[in-house]
Design a protein around this motif. Structure first.
Motif, short mmCIF file in Angstrom:
data_model
loop_
_atom_site.label_atom_id
_atom_site.label_comp_id
_atom_site.label_asym_id
_atom_site.label_seq_id
_atom_site.Cartn_x
_atom_site.Cartn_y
_atom_site.Cartn_z
N THR A 125 10.84 66.57 23.37
CA THR A 125 11.77 65.95 22.43
C THR A 125 12.28 64.66 23.06
O THR A 125 12.27 64.49 24.29
CB THR A 125 12.96 66.87 22.12
N LYS A 126 12.71 63.73 22.22
CA LYS A 126 13.21 62.43 22.67
C LYS A 126 14.59 62.20 22.06
O LYS A 126 14.84 62.58 20.91
CB LYS A 126 12.29 61.29 22.24
N LEU A 127 15.45 61.52 22.81
CA LEU A 127 16.76 61.13 22.31
C LEU A 127 17.15 59.82 22.98
O LEU A 127 17.08 59.70 24.21
CB LEU A 127 17.81 62.21 22.60
N GLY A 128 17.49 58.84 22.16
CA GLY A 128 17.83 57.54 22.71
C GLY A 128 18.24 56.56 21.62
O GLY A 128 18.90 56.93 20.64
N GLY A 129 17.84 55.31 21.79
CA GLY A 129 18.22 54.26 20.86
C GLY A 129 17.03 53.45 20.40
O GLY A 129 15.99 53.41 21.06
N GLY A 130 17.19 52.79 19.24
CA GLY A 130 16.13 51.96 18.69
C GLY A 130 16.68 50.66 18.15
O GLY A 130 17.85 50.57 17.76
#
Length: 476
Positions: free
Chosen positions: A132-137
């Motif tokens: 899974t990924k979690l961050g900003g775009g």
């Protein structure tokens, strides 16, 4: 998207328990597990879409974007047993200029690039990684509005949160293949006009990527595990049969040119170059997953003008679950989905498609005979584009001869179930010939064939010339 995510998660299958060792024999040495740690660099292609609205007073005919994306990614992984922690950044160019209906004079919306930075947390089972990924775009967008009382254009780089899920597979010591779904919550971009016009830009993406690991995933002395598959034949015929089997344990990269004559009201030529990498992914000693991607590069005749539009079409991804030790009947089943990646509206459906696919074949003597089928329905994408319910069947018959030569016939039969009666089916007949040979040390398969559409909708091509060159990568 629930059905797509369910199919994505289904690919991560638990490794079956190994049988107990016979007491009279020493246990066989097991290869060390795949090592995911270290830096990596890669590239990706895919599709992105929004389902937002452009709320022009009295006119909400925008429906959202669909676009082709392609770019690069880089990151670092740290593996601790079955857990993986990492960080990854990527940058993709986006290509789609979308007019606001009913005419371009109302305005247009487009995106130039998409960038993300995220942390990754994953579970590792040898060559498989579920993460899974979690961050900003960040997304760079352009918009223009031109209707009575409002004339405005502007550019904006906006940021938002990113959440994603994906599966990655180490198919070589330094190479991995991944499939990923991401959601970027960008919120609204409001124009400084009177009245203000809000544009919803939340973005969904599906990417297929490959990464090069700077640190090998296997010790230098360990060769990739192979699966027994075919009987003893001559080398050329064995390789020919594998190349003709859509679910063979063989890495291949076909480049298939489809030249369709007499298309559209001006009888122009349509050209579709399908780039179709096929990669077997090992689950355990009994099962493989065969990944088959189709990325079309299209030159499409206009239905209104005597010219062609060139670009990328919608990308299709198939997965076939297949036994590594089949009997007389070789078979595979799994999901197929298509992402709205077309670089121009005329080159794609603007819809997310999903459905089942299956293949079955036999290989008696010098023959390879089988059929591949699938059906896809639209499950997302631009709500203003027509729904899709499409069927495909591709029977294939190949006869292999001496010195690598073979005869082939593989017509692609399609049906648009939502078309008017008498306009649903396209049924071609024909065939051709080909040969397995080497360019230096590289095995290749090349063939050419012609097909005539005995049943076809009005205005669609009557003849097709198909030429294919496949790069083959058998295990050594």
């Amino acid at each position: 998207m629930k059905s797509f995510l369910a199919a994505l998660l289904a690919i991560l299958v638990s490794v079956t328990a190994r049988a107990a060792d016979m007491p009279v024999k020493a246990p066989a040495a097991l290869p060390p597990p795949y090592n995911w740690s270290g830096f990596y660099l890669g590239a990706n292609v895919g599709g992105a879409w929004t389902s937002g609205s452009l709320n022009i007073p009295g006119n909400n005919l925008y429906g959202g974007l669909t676009e082709f994306i392609g770019g690069v990614q880089a990151g670092y992984n740290f593996q601790a047993g079955h857990l993986l922690f990492g960080v990854e950044g990527d940058f993709d160019g986006a290509t789609f200029g979308h007019p606001v209906l009913p005419t371009p004079t109302l305005g247009s919306v487009s995106q130039n690039w998409i960038g993300t930075v995220a942390g990754r947390v994953g579970l590792v089972e040898d060559r498989w990684l579920f993460y899974t990924k979690l961050g900003g775009g960040w997304v760079r967008s352009n918009a223009s509005l031109n209707f009575p009382g409002v004339a405005w254009q502007g550019s904006n780089t906006s940021s938002g949160w990113l959440a994603g899920v994906g599966i990655e597979y180490g198919f070589k010591a330094n190479w991995t293949l991944k499939l990923e779904y991401d959601y970027i919550g960008l919120g609204q971009w409001t124009s400084p006009t009177v009245p203000p016009i809000p544009l919803n830009r939340d973005l969904q993406m599906v990417k297929l990527g490959a990464n090069y690991k700077f640190e090998s995933g296997l010790p230098d002395t360990v060769a990739p595990a192979r699966t027994a598959h075919s009987a003893e034949h001559s080398e050329d015929e064995d390789l020919a049969k594998k190349s003709q089997n859509p679910i063979a344990d063989l890495v291949s990269v076909p480049f298939q040119s489809n030249t369709n004559f007499n298309a559209g009201p001006f009888n122009r030529t349509q050209e579709v170059l399908n780039i179709q990498p096929v990669i077997p992914l090992r689950i355990n000693a009994d099962w493989n997953v065969i990944s088959r991607t189709i990325m079309p590069v299209i030159s499409q005749p206009s239905p209104f003008f005597n010219n062609n539009t060139n670009g990328i079409g919608d990308i299709t991804q198939q997965f076939f679950f297949t036994p590594t030790h089949p009997g007389t009947l070789i078979w595979g089943v799994g999901p197929v989905f298509t992402v709205p990646s077309a670089s121009d509206p005329i080159l794609g459906t603007g819809k997310v498609l999903f459905g089942p696919t299956a293949v079955a074949l036999v290989t008696p003597g010098h023959w390879v005979i089988g059929v591949l089928v699938n059906n896809q329905w639209s499950v997302g994408g631009n709500p203003l584009r027509p729904p899709v319910n499409a069927f495909l069947a591709q029977p294939f018959v190949n006869y292999n001869m001496a010195h690598g030569w073979y005869l082939t016939s593989s017509p692609v039969i399609t049906a648009n179930w939502l078309a008017a009666p008498g306009q649903q089916w396209t049924v071609p007949i024909g065939g051709g010939f080909g040969r397995i040979f080497k360019i230096g040390d590289q095995p290749v398969s090349a063939n050419i064939a012609g097909y005539y559409n005995v049943v076809r909708p009005t205005g669609t091509p009557s003849w097709q010339l198909r030429a294919e060159l496949s790069l083959l990568f058998p295990e050594r």
